[in-house]
Design a protein around this motif. Structure first.
Motif, PDB file in Angstrom:
ATOM      1  N   THR A   1     -45.797 -98.073 -44.499  1.00  0.00           N
ATOM      2  CA  THR A   1     -45.188 -99.234 -43.987  1.00  0.00           C
ATOM      3  C   THR A   1     -45.890 -99.770 -43.151  1.00  0.00           C
ATOM      4  O   THR A   1     -46.708 -99.177 -42.482  1.00  0.00           O
ATOM      5  N   PRO A   2     -45.927-101.360 -43.035  1.00  0.00           N
ATOM      6  CA  PRO A   2     -46.905-101.842 -41.930  1.00  0.00           C
ATOM      7  C   PRO A   2     -46.677-101.422 -40.463  1.00  0.00           C
ATOM      8  O   PRO A   2     -47.628-101.378 -39.623  1.00  0.00           O
ATOM      9  N   SER A   3     -45.279-100.875 -40.130  1.00  0.00           N
ATOM     10  CA  SER A   3     -45.300-100.650 -38.652  1.00  0.00           C
ATOM     11  C   SER A   3     -45.621 -99.062 -38.546  1.00  0.00           C
ATOM     12  O   SER A   3     -45.485 -98.638 -37.416  1.00  0.00           O
ATOM     13  N   SER A   4     -46.085 -98.402 -39.666  1.00  0.00           N
ATOM     14  CA  SER A   4     -46.174 -96.739 -39.699  1.00  0.00           C
ATOM     15  C   SER A   4     -47.218 -96.542 -38.491  1.00  0.00           C
ATOM     16  O   SER A   4     -46.784 -95.296 -37.915  1.00  0.00           O
ATOM     17  N   ALA A   5     -48.017 -97.285 -37.875  1.00  0.00           N
ATOM     18  CA  ALA A   5     -48.827 -96.999 -36.565  1.00  0.00           C
ATOM     19  C   ALA A   5     -48.836 -97.234 -35.376  1.00  0.00           C
ATOM     20  O   ALA A   5     -49.478 -97.502 -34.628  1.00  0.00           O
ATOM     21  N   LEU A   6     -47.512 -98.266 -35.310  1.00  0.00           N
ATOM     22  CA  LEU A   6     -47.556 -99.066 -34.291  1.00  0.00           C
ATOM     23  C   LEU A   6     -47.880 -98.328 -32.860  1.00  0.00           C
ATOM     24  O   LEU A   6     -48.345 -98.843 -32.072  1.00  0.00           O
ATOM     25  N   GLY A   7     -47.174 -97.312 -32.810  1.00  0.00           N
ATOM     26  CA  GLY A   7     -46.981 -96.463 -31.551  1.00  0.00           C
ATOM     27  C   GLY A   7     -48.628 -96.478 -31.044  1.00  0.00           C
ATOM     28  O   GLY A   7     -48.585 -96.115 -29.614  1.00  0.00           O
ATOM     29  N   TYR A   8     -49.690 -96.313 -31.939  1.00  0.00           N
ATOM     30  CA  TYR A   8     -50.884 -96.199 -31.403  1.00  0.00           C
ATOM     31  C   TYR A   8     -51.590 -97.268 -30.617  1.00  0.00           C
ATOM     32  O   TYR A   8     -52.747 -97.193 -29.735  1.00  0.00           O
ATOM     33  N   PHE A   9     -50.861 -98.476 -31.022  1.00  0.00           N
ATOM     34  CA  PHE A   9     -51.628 -99.881 -30.511  1.00  0.00           C
ATOM     35  C   PHE A   9     -50.830-100.735 -29.772  1.00  0.00           C
ATOM     36  O   PHE A   9     -51.345-101.399 -28.969  1.00  0.00           O
ATOM     37  N   LEU A  10     -49.466-100.593 -29.940  1.00  0.00           N
ATOM     38  CA  LEU A  10     -48.660-101.156 -28.877  1.00  0.00           C
ATOM     39  C   LEU A  10     -48.874-100.475 -27.302  1.00  0.00           C
ATOM     40  O   LEU A  10     -49.071 -99.409 -27.187  1.00  0.00           O
ATOM     41  N   SER A  11     -49.055-101.727 -26.410  1.00  0.00           N
ATOM     42  CA  SER A  11     -49.347-101.207 -25.063  1.00  0.00           C
ATOM     43  C   SER A  11     -48.237-100.026 -24.320  1.00  0.00           C
ATOM     44  O   SER A  11     -48.446 -99.389 -23.728  1.00  0.00           O
ATOM     45  N   ALA A  12     -47.083-100.253 -24.759  1.00  0.00           N
ATOM     46  CA  ALA A  12     -46.081 -99.295 -24.677  1.00  0.00           C
ATOM     47  C   ALA A  12     -45.675 -98.497 -25.614  1.00  0.00           C
ATOM     48  O   ALA A  12     -44.391 -97.600 -25.580  1.00  0.00           O
ATOM     49  N   GLY A  13     -46.445 -98.242 -26.696  1.00  0.00           N
ATOM     50  CA  GLY A  13     -46.354 -97.321 -27.803  1.00  0.00           C
ATOM     51  C   GLY A  13     -46.130 -95.717 -27.209  1.00  0.00           C
ATOM     52  O   GLY A  13     -46.964 -95.494 -26.317  1.00  0.00           O
ATOM     53  N   ALA A  14     -45.448 -94.950 -27.750  1.00  0.00           N
ATOM     54  CA  ALA A  14     -45.003 -93.530 -27.279  1.00  0.00           C
ATOM     55  C   ALA A  14     -46.338 -92.862 -27.747  1.00  0.00           C
ATOM     56  O   ALA A  14     -46.631 -91.967 -26.963  1.00  0.00           O
ATOM     57  N   THR A  15     -47.103 -93.268 -28.532  1.00  0.00           N
ATOM     58  CA  THR A  15     -48.540 -92.216 -29.003  1.00  0.00           C
ATOM     59  C   THR A  15     -49.616 -93.278 -28.689  1.00  0.00           C
ATOM     60  O   THR A  15     -50.612 -93.081 -29.454  1.00  0.00           O
ATOM     61  N   ASN A  16     -49.514 -94.135 -27.748  1.00  0.00           N
ATOM     62  CA  ASN A  16     -50.851 -95.051 -27.516  1.00  0.00           C
ATOM     63  C   ASN A  16     -51.809 -94.151 -26.482  1.00  0.00           C
ATOM     64  O   ASN A  16     -51.806 -94.000 -25.205  1.00  0.00           O
ATOM     65  N   TRP A  17     -52.192 -93.191 -27.289  1.00  0.00           N
ATOM     66  CA  TRP A  17     -53.150 -92.021 -26.412  1.00  0.00           C
ATOM     67  C   TRP A  17     -54.332 -92.813 -25.838  1.00  0.00           C
ATOM     68  O   TRP A  17     -55.016 -92.373 -25.311  1.00  0.00           O
ATOM     69  N   ALA A  18     -54.881 -93.816 -26.529  1.00  0.00           N
ATOM     70  CA  ALA A  18     -56.216 -94.438 -26.181  1.00  0.00           C
ATOM     71  C   ALA A  18     -55.751 -95.532 -25.015  1.00  0.00           C
ATOM     72  O   ALA A  18     -56.835 -95.929 -24.510  1.00  0.00           O
ATOM     73  N   GLY A  19     -54.608 -95.630 -24.647  1.00  0.00           N
ATOM     74  CA  GLY A  19     -54.336 -96.738 -23.551  1.00  0.00           C
ATOM     75  C   GLY A  19     -54.819 -98.266 -24.015  1.00  0.00           C
ATOM     76  O   GLY A  19     -55.375 -98.987 -23.051  1.00  0.00           O
ATOM     77  N   VAL A  20     -54.501 -98.590 -25.092  1.00  0.00           N
ATOM     78  CA  VAL A  20     -54.677 -99.622 -25.717  1.00  0.00           C
ATOM     79  C   VAL A  20     -53.701-100.789 -24.795  1.00  0.00           C
ATOM     80  O   VAL A  20     -52.453-100.650 -24.733  1.00  0.00           O
ATOM     81  N   ASN A  21     -54.350-102.082 -24.402  1.00  0.00           N
ATOM     82  CA  ASN A  21     -53.649-103.021 -23.613  1.00  0.00           C
ATOM     83  C   ASN A  21     -53.886-104.251 -24.352  1.00  0.00           C
ATOM     84  O   ASN A  21     -54.754-104.980 -23.739  1.00  0.00           O
ATOM     85  N   ASN A  22     -53.347-104.612 -25.368  1.00  0.00           N
ATOM     86  CA  ASN A  22     -53.623-105.981 -26.307  1.00  0.00           C
ATOM     87  C   ASN A  22     -52.218-106.695 -26.386  1.00  0.00           C
ATOM     88  O   ASN A  22     -51.470-106.481 -27.278  1.00  0.00           O
ATOM     89  N   ALA A  23     -52.153-107.695 -25.292  1.00  0.00           N
ATOM     90  CA  ALA A  23     -50.897-108.370 -25.174  1.00  0.00           C
ATOM     91  C   ALA A  23     -50.527-109.226 -26.702  1.00  0.00           C
ATOM     92  O   ALA A  23     -49.547-109.453 -26.975  1.00  0.00           O
ATOM     93  N   GLU A  24     -51.701-109.820 -26.898  1.00  0.00           N
ATOM     94  CA  GLU A  24     -51.546-110.418 -28.293  1.00  0.00           C
ATOM     95  C   GLU A  24     -51.076-109.678 -29.325  1.00  0.00           C
ATOM     96  O   GLU A  24     -50.230-110.232 -30.036  1.00  0.00           O
ATOM     97  N   PHE A  25     -51.615-108.610 -29.691  1.00  0.00           N
ATOM     98  CA  PHE A  25     -51.267-107.452 -30.453  1.00  0.00           C
ATOM     99  C   PHE A  25     -49.785-107.167 -30.372  1.00  0.00           C
ATOM    100  O   PHE A  25     -49.160-107.209 -31.394  1.00  0.00           O
ATOM    101  N   ASP A  26     -49.239-106.907 -29.232  1.00  0.00           N
ATOM    102  CA  ASP A  26     -48.010-106.786 -28.881  1.00  0.00           C
ATOM    103  C   ASP A  26     -46.983-107.809 -29.372  1.00  0.00           C
ATOM    104  O   ASP A  26     -45.915-107.517 -29.811  1.00  0.00           O
ATOM    105  N   ALA A  27     -47.103-108.956 -29.207  1.00  0.00           N
ATOM    106  CA  ALA A  27     -46.587-110.083 -29.304  1.00  0.00           C
ATOM    107  C   ALA A  27     -46.533-110.318 -30.905  1.00  0.00           C
ATOM    108  O   ALA A  27     -45.255-110.319 -31.422  1.00  0.00           O
ATOM    109  N   LEU A  28     -47.549-110.202 -31.579  1.00  0.00           N
ATOM    110  CA  LEU A  28     -47.560-110.307 -33.112  1.00  0.00           C
ATOM    111  C   LEU A  28     -46.797-109.425 -33.867  1.00  0.00           C
ATOM    112  O   LEU A  28     -46.034-109.674 -34.741  1.00  0.00           O
ATOM    113  N   ALA A  29     -46.930-108.049 -33.532  1.00  0.00           N
ATOM    114  CA  ALA A  29     -46.278-106.826 -33.909  1.00  0.00           C
ATOM    115  C   ALA A  29     -44.764-107.062 -33.760  1.00  0.00           C
ATOM    116  O   ALA A  29     -44.121-106.682 -34.777  1.00  0.00           O
ATOM    117  N   THR A  30     -44.459-107.331 -32.791  1.00  0.00           N
ATOM    118  CA  THR A  30     -42.969-107.525 -32.371  1.00  0.00           C
ATOM    119  C   THR A  30     -42.328-108.570 -33.307  1.00  0.00           C
ATOM    120  O   THR A  30     -41.414-108.314 -33.851  1.00  0.00           O
TER     121      THR A  30
END
Lengths: 534, 334
Positions: free
Chosen positions: A437-466
């Motif tokens: 599913t396209p959303s399958s790895a969202l948690g790794y890249f959303l700035s508030a993602g539960a599995t955002n282990w890398a500390g990604v903070n990409n506001a544009e991505f957050d808005a587009l994915a939402t």
């Protein structure tokens, strides 16, 4: 006299031994003329439970698909197709399924809309602690209701999540019924389901082998096969050593198995075997730790290191020549994958030098890039399985002047290192979701993602994915937004897609439709899609 | 006191000394075995916790939220303090309760009971094969090569047993499977269905120690065959077979039995690899799978059970040695 008697006894014993041995070596598939057909399939791993909500291994998914049908499945083109549900209406928040009226439960009980709703409610209930709950429904509150009068089941989500219908094609969304619904603890020993097979108690031993028997009253095969075309018995054998799978395929001991790539030439040379490729959902990508203070917190540094090697060569080396370049965290075959061609790095080391210079780095006398006297030292953590590709990438980065340390670990340790420590800068992430599913790895890249282990903070991505996850499920807008989101993440060097591995299965002549086998992930095959020869 | 009475008293005294020696011998042997089991239990508990990787995360999958991983960890009791986990573990073991598999929820005791017979079947088959092969080859070689006879055979024997004795089981298994299962399709390549399925794994485990044992048996036999009592047996015109089996072989039993004890321990270790290769559903293949999945209770129990098999095997050998050659018990504790 004694010698003669001994010879007689010995002859009988040897004859008996030969017969016993020959019996033990009988071909895997058998059609003795009685109409009974059997298949033996190798599982590379064991199941952990036959409770669909809690099963979490590829082997388990094969068994789940034998025992429990889903409301909908994916067809050969990756589109939603009917199974227990004959039709459906979907919005990002609500799906209403209309059930077929000929569904039967393996224990003979009636399968009503209420029963189906109870099965899905259990998957959605946070108390069940299903590892698949959010994968299927997202993070919203979910209510599932059944209307027996109209034969409809409605799934209501408090948050828009248009991947719900894709999630419901997964093995863990298989519908339990009868005693299994009233007491799920019985599912392990006596699973009651809506699928084409039941588990036989004869000769079953967890971790070794399982026998499934076809339900002759079963109807509604989602792949268009008649019940007679399915094998009357399937024996699943747990064979964890891929070399043994190869030997069993070559000796006719099994009818279907996934061997190691190094054994492909030998298997391809066997005329009775057919090689089948099944698409996988995930991809191997580089994941960059960009927490405050980390060297890769600077996007220019991340972008620079993605330009230090030839991506095509890395894909070829890493996948042993069998994989393809992934567009993002998604495999190319997953819905809405793509849109990143223009932002993928090109192996331009001149650009890499410029980017590092812009970030304040300069190449030292020893050839290592440094900033304020501190060398650019990075730790690359990688699972052993991906070691070959990682070594190529590391050697190119080192040649470019990055002080790179490779930390090679087991798959579990790699996950632990990335999830719970800061002892890494680049992770070679082996991402293989069991359903695409396209959303399958969202948690790794959303700035508030539960599995955002890398500390990604990409506001544009957050808005587009939402926006993408909230778009109407069948709309063009949905994939447009997902492609923009992927381009944003790759363009910002939050990840660098490497390769999508290939999953190859070999089948014997007892399987009539090797090119039509269906799989949700490439690592488990839906037995309802296997037609037996003869 | 009459002479007869004195003799009887001496006999009683000797008898009492023997009984006392045996009691001491057994007490020390059994005590040492029990101590080893306690140490083994503790070591098994520690070893699994040294294996890197969080079992809760493996179960939850990479997508799992930290909350889900934490809830699984709590459900499995992995968030309890180390001392409490240790206490719970020892308490359970003393009651025969090894817990439940983290992965499948199956009772570990039930799992061990299911798998142990397969490992014993394979180990005993391999041991019988190794001992029979070792004795047959060793005795034959000793007879043929004594007094410098058949030098070509001796060279071939030394070369063959030396070569096979160092080949890893995995290579022996690969050759056997390739030839007998894939090419000739005479035996199944893996599995546990029927006697035929036992042949290749047993050969794979048993061939190497069998060839090594043959070298030992030959050396022992050559020594025995040079003894005066064997010359006496020859002078009585006894058959070669009778001399070998009735007179020579029993004198090699102490060495062979000692070696068989070591072999048993070696075979228990060897089956771990071989069971996996042949998808043989014993303790070894279960252990490999449990390590991959960080299934702590299963790993702990299997280390303990496999260690206990070796300890018990050695204890049996010690007792057998004491019976066959009472001097061992007397010398050590007399």
């Amino acid at each position: 006299m004694i010698a003669k008697r001994f010879r007689g006894v010995a002859s009988v014993a040897i004859a008996g031994l030969v017969i016993a041995v020959a019996a033990g070596c009988a071909p895997a598939a058998d059609d003795s003329g009685s109409g009974e057909t059997s298949l033996t399939i190798a599982l590379a791993d064991d199941y952990n439970t036959l409770d669909p909500a809690l099963a979490s291994t590829a082997a388990g998914y094969s068994l789940l698909m034998s025992l429990y049908d889903r409301l909908v499945v994916l067809d050969a083109d990756g589109q939603i197709a009917p199974s227990l549900a004959s039709e459906w209406e979907a919005t990002p928040e609500v799906i209403t399924f209309t059930l077929r009226d000929d569904i039967t439960c393996s224990d003979g009980s009636e399968v009503t809309a209420t029963q189906v709703a109870a099965s899905l409610s259990r998957l959605a209930d946070p108390e069940t602690a299903s590892p698949h709950r959010n994968r299927t429904f997202g993070t919203g509150d979910v209510t599932v209701t059944g209307d027996d009068a109209t034969g409809t089941v409605t799934v209501q989500n408090s948050l828009p999540f248009n991947d719900m219908i894709l999630g419901l094609t997964a093995p863990w969304a298989g519908i339990t019924c009868g005693a299994g619904n009233s007491d799920p603890s019985t599912l392990d020993d006596a699973p009651t389901g809506t699928g084409p097979y039941t588990l036989s108690a004869d000769g079953a031993m967890q971790g070794s082998q399982y026998t499934l028997e076809r339900r002759d009253e079963y109807t509604g095969n989602p792949y268009g096969l008649s019940t007679d075309q399915l094998a009357s018995t399937i024996t699943y054998r747990v064979i964890t050593d891929p070399g043994t799978t190869t030997n069993e395929l070559l000796s006719g001991g099994i009818d279907l198995g996934a061997p190691l790539p190094s054994d492909y030439p030998a298997l391809e040379a066997a005329p009775e075997l057919t090689k089948n490729e099944l698409s996988v959902n995930g991809s191997i990508f580089l994941y960059f730790r960009q927490a405050d203070g980390a060297p890769l917190a600077d996007a220019n540094v991340r972008k620079a290191i993605t330009e230090t090697f030839d991506l095509g060569e890395a894909v070829a080396v890493g996948s042993g020549g069998t994989g393809v370049q992934g567009p993002s965290w998604l495999a190319p075959t997953v819905q809405c994958a793509g849109g990143t061609e223009s932002v993928l790095p090109t192996g331009d080391t001149t650009r890499a030098e410029q980017l590092l210079t812009d970030a304040g780095y300069a190449r030292g006398a020893d050839g290592i890039w440094a900033k304020g006297g501190a060398p650019l030292t990075l730790t690359l953590v990688v699972a052993e399985e991906e070691g070959q590709g990682a070594e190529f990438i590391a050697s190119e980065m080192t040649a470019f002047g990055i002080d790179l340390v490779i930390d090679q670990r087991t798959f579990g340790e790699t996950l632990d290192t990335m999830a719970a420590t800061s002892n890494w800068d680049i992770g070679v992430f082996p991402y293989g979701p069991p359903i695409g599913t396209p959303s399958s790895a969202l948690g790794y890249f959303l700035s508030a993602g539960a599995t955002n282990w890398a500390g990604v903070n990409n506001a544009e991505f957050d808005a587009l994915a939402t926006q993408a996850i909230s778009a109407p499920p069948e709309s063009d807008e949905r994939c447009d937004l997902w492609e923009q989101a992927q381009a944003s993440a790759v363009g910002n060097a939050d990840l660098l897609p490497l390769w999508t591995p290939a999953a190859f299965w070999f089948s014997g002549s007892s399987i009539a439709n090797p090119s039509d086998l269906r799989s949700p992930s490439g690592y488990s095959i839906d037995p309802a899609s296997i037609a037996v020869a003869g | 006191m009459t002479a007869t009475g004195a003799v009887r008293q001496i006999e009683h005294a000797v008898g009492r000394t023997r009984v006392r020696s045996w009691v001491r011998y057994l007490t020390v042997r059994v005590g040492a075995s029990l101590l080893m089991l306690v140490v083994l239990t503790f070591v098994a508990f520690l070893i699994v916790r040294l294996i890197p990787g969080d079992p809760a995360r493996l179960i939850a999958g990479p997508d799992a939220t930290p909350e889900l991983v934490a809830s699984i960890r709590a459900r499995l009791g992995l968030d309890a303090p180390f001392s409490q986990q240790l206490t719970d573990y020892f308490g359970g073991v003393l009651q025969g309760d090894f817990g439940t598999s983290l992965r499948t929820g199956q009772s570990v005791a039930e799992l061990v009971a299911q798998r142990l017979p397969f490992t014993l079947q394979l180990t005993i088959a391999a041991l019988v094969l190794a001992v029979c092969l070792g004795l047959a080859l060793g005795i034959t070689a000793a007879y043929l090569t004594r007094d410098g006879g058949h030098p070509t055979f001796e060279r071939a024997f030394v070369l063959t047993t030396g070569a096979v004795g160092v080949v890893p089981e995995i290579a022996i298994g690969a050759v056997l499977v390739s030839l007998l299962a894939v090419e000739l399709q005479f035996l199944p390549a893996s599995g546990s269905s029927g006697f035929a399925a036992l042949i290749l794994p047993a050969l794979t485990v048993g061939l190497r120690p069998g060839f090594n044992l043959a070298r030992v048996v030959r050396v022992e036999m050559l020594e025995i065959l040079a003894q005066p009592f064997i010359q006496t047996a020859h002078s009585k015109r006894l058959t070669q077979t009778r001399i070998a089996i009735v007179h020579a072989l029993p004198n090699t039993m102490t060495a062979i039995l000692t070696l068989a004890g070591l072999l048993f321990a070696y075979l228990i270790g060897g089956v771990v690899v071989v069971e996996n290769l042949f998808a043989w559903p014993g303790l070894g293949s279960t252990l490999v799978s449990a390590v991959v999945n960080r299934d702590y209770p299963v790993i702990q129990a299997l280390i303990l059970v496999m260690g206990a098999l070796i300890v018990v095997g050695n204890l049996i050998v010690d007792i057998a040695l004491g019976i066959i050659d009472p001097r061992i018990a007397l010398q050590q504790h007399g």
